[in-house]
Design an enzyme around this catalytic site. Structure first.
Site, mmCIF file in Angstrom:
data_model
loop_
_atom_site.group_PDB
_atom_site.id
_atom_site.type_symbol
_atom_site.label_atom_id
_atom_site.label_comp_id
_atom_site.label_asym_id
_atom_site.label_seq_id
_atom_site.Cartn_x
_atom_site.Cartn_y
_atom_site.Cartn_z
ATOM 1 N N HIS A 195 33.238 45.454 37.712
ATOM 2 C CA HIS A 195 33.248 44.739 38.314
ATOM 3 C C HIS A 195 33.689 45.861 39.795
ATOM 4 C CE1 HIS A 195 35.072 41.218 35.910
ATOM 5 N NE2 HIS A 195 33.997 40.761 36.434
ATOM 6 N N CYS B 272 43.780 44.684 36.847
ATOM 7 C CA CYS B 272 43.086 42.783 36.426
ATOM 8 C C CYS B 272 43.975 41.676 36.031
ATOM 9 C CB CYS B 272 42.479 43.191 35.085
ATOM 10 S SG CYS B 272 40.610 44.532 34.821
ATOM 11 N N GLU C 173 33.123 36.148 39.824
ATOM 12 C CA GLU C 173 34.425 36.847 38.779
ATOM 13 C C GLU C 173 36.097 37.246 39.815
ATOM 14 O OE1 GLU C 173 33.522 38.032 35.524
ATOM 15 O OE2 GLU C 173 32.086 37.178 35.623
HETATM 16 O O1 SUG Z 1 35.870 40.055 31.365
HETATM 17 N N1 SUG Z 1 37.344 41.564 28.647
HETATM 18 C C1 SUG Z 1 37.249 41.073 30.494
HETATM 19 C C2 SUG Z 1 38.195 42.302 31.051
HETATM 20 C C3 SUG Z 1 38.356 41.297 32.810
HETATM 21 C C4 SUG Z 1 38.833 43.075 33.595
HETATM 22 N N2 SUG Z 1 39.406 42.457 34.756
HETATM 23 C C5 SUG Z 1 38.403 43.716 35.893
HETATM 24 N N3 SUG Z 1 37.995 43.961 35.746
HETATM 25 N N4 SUG Z 1 39.249 42.533 36.900
HETATM 26 C C6 SUG Z 1 36.392 40.783 30.903
HETATM 27 O O2 SUG Z 1 35.039 41.738 30.636
HETATM 28 C C7 SUG Z 1 37.168 41.243 26.651
HETATM 29 C C8 SUG Z 1 37.386 40.280 25.694
HETATM 30 C C9 SUG Z 1 36.872 41.258 25.009
HETATM 31 O O3 SUG Z 1 35.975 41.641 24.106
HETATM 32 O O4 SUG Z 1 37.618 40.502 22.679
HETATM 33 C C10 SUG Z 1 37.266 40.765 28.324
HETATM 34 O O5 SUG Z 1 36.560 39.312 28.329
#
Ligand code: SUG
Length: 446
Positions: free
Chosen positions: A250, A369, A174
């Site tokens: 994460h 993020c 990730e």
């Molecule tokens: O990968 N949300 C992302 C959020 C990423 C956050 N990144 C970090 N913490 N570094 C994920 O879960 C949700 C999309 C949706 O539900 O439409 C989403 O992909």
């Protein structure tokens, strides 16, 4: 020589929407199907970028991906004209279709792992795009991410680009969301801290029981090998599996580091005291500040809902550090009281700046993020594609570009509108000119 950390934020794409795609990410699940505002989301992101540039930080922009992802839909058997592909996929396989429409590339902490030249054997900055295998919608990103990174850091003398790890859960990666670098000065060798959720090849080891651990130890080790890191300057720390089960999907939801500061929740790590001893021993700098937030001060639930640790800790020109926090932290009494107290204490963190990034927060993406950190020196900076760096005029151009192309409101039911695909491609085509990226999108290659 001048050394600093640049932040490359993801531009929110024109199909930003809420589809509930990320099992284990509480915000994503609870906002499924709410209507979104791509325009507001993109502007919130740009505002944060501009504010950091105004604080004296080097700020860059990473382009979003093309969505709906027609190439993937065709690969899954939908055919005919692009409009046919959209209509049949939306009707016959709505869940798959929605996954192919996510603007999730906006969270560039998940774009790649980056090791600065001070840490690597060949003295180059290394990039490995994250394969994001755990979520189908995100697993569609790494190839184009690689192209965007190559077009942004387009110089073989200073930058080394790797292919993402094999697309398999054993090597679930990730990117920087589970990677923190601690150092004295940005340009000197630092300590790279890889946080993993589970062991892929040894199932006797602890692992979460409910929600997935997206990052494996084996993936982190592979990235460290690819980047030519020195074992003496690397630590692998397991995330507390119980917290993954509570929604900490994460490490950057529960810990963040900058230079000689590690800011983390007391429950963040498995066998925490052992991990902290190793970090302290391997840290080459003068003094490391461990800022541990106790459960009695901020509960895990408050940390998740406010995103206290999904903050950016930045070093200002005068050497003081500031926390870039979402306004959700300000709205949470325990968290805002904690932050007010923190800046009075004897740590390098002296300021808090709040930003409204709620459009991103509803999908589980806070300030941290939205950015990919790249520590660099003046020569490396000069080798970056200069059109991807945010100055006043590029900020104005990008804002006008958003005004011109983005919708105010988007519902999940709008995603199969063929006009949206045309609007998105027109916008992205213009963006590649604004950022001088060349042809990075599949639709530009036909
Ligand atoms: O990968 N949300 C992302 C959020 C990423 C956050 N990144 C970090 N913490 N570094 C994920 O879960 C949700 C999309 C949706 O539900 O439409 C989403 O992909």
């Amino acid at each position: 020589m001048k050394q600093f950390e640049a932040n490359f934020d993801g531009l929110v794409g024109p199909t930003h929407n809420y589809a509930g795609l990320s099992y284990g990410n509480v915000a994503s699940l609870s906002n499924a199907s709410a209507s979104s505002s791509p325009k507001q989301a993109a502007k919130q992101g740009l505002k944060k970028m501009k504010a950091l540039a105004d604080l004296g930080m080097v700020q860059g922009v990473l382009a979003p991906q093309e969505r709906p992802d027609i190439v993937s839909l065709r690969r899954l058997g939908f055919s005919g004209t692009d409009a046919n592909v959209l209509a049949t996929a939306a009707q016959q396989a709505p869940a798959i279709f929605q996954a192919c429409c996510s603007a999730s590339s906006m969270w560039t902490a998940n774009a790649a792992t980056v090791s600065p030249s001070g840490d690597t054997k060949d003295g180059k900055i290394h990039f490995t795009p994250a394969n994001l295998t755990n979520k189908f919608h995100r697993s569609l990103e790494p190839q184009v991410t690689g192209k965007i990174l190559r077009a942004t850091f387009a110089n073989d003398t200073y930058f080394s680009h790797h292919t993402h790890l094999p697309d398999n859960e054993h090597f679930g990666d990730e990117g920087a969301a589970n990677h923190t670098r601690l150092c004295n000065q940005y340009g000197e060798a630092g300590l790279e801290m890889f946080v993993y959720g589970r062991h892929a090849f040894d199932t006797s080891k602890p692992a979460p029981k409910k929600f997935p651990a997206r990052q494996t130890l084996e993936a982190s080790q592979a990235v460290a090998r690819l980047h030519g890191l020195n074992d003496a300057n690397v630590v692998y720390v397991q995330q507390n599996p119980d917290l993954i089960d509570q929604g900490v999907f994460h490490n950057d939801v529960i810990a963040v580091g900058n230079q000689n500061v590690l800011f983390y929740h007391e429950q963040a790590f498995y066998q925490s005291s052992q991990a902290l001893v190793e970090i302290e021993q391997k840290f080459a700098g003068d003094k490391i500040h461990f800022i541990c937030v106790k459960t009695a001060e901020v509960s895990v639930q408050d940390a998740i809902s406010s995103y206290l640790f999904n903050t950016q800790i930045i070093t200002l020109a005068n050497g003081e550090m500031a926390i870039i926090a979402p306004t959700n932290c300000q709205e949470n009494p325990a968290v805002s009281a904690y932050l007010a107290k923190l800046v009075q204490q004897n740590t390098p963190i002296k300021h808090v700046h709040y930003f409204d990034v709620k459009e991103s927060m509803r999908n589980g993406g806070g300030p941290a993020c939205l950015r990919l950190r790249v520590a660099m020196n003046a020569q490396e900076y000069a080798a970056v594609n200069q059109s991807t760096l945010l100055n006043d005029s590029q900020f104005e151009r990008l804002n006008s570009w958003v005004d011109k192309h983005y919708r105010d409101i988007l519902n999940v039911s709008d995603l199969h509108d063929p006009q949206l695909l045309i609007e998105s491609r027109t916008a992205l085509d213009e963006l590649t000119q604004l950022l001088q990226l060349g042809s990075v999108y599949p639709f530009q290659q036909v």
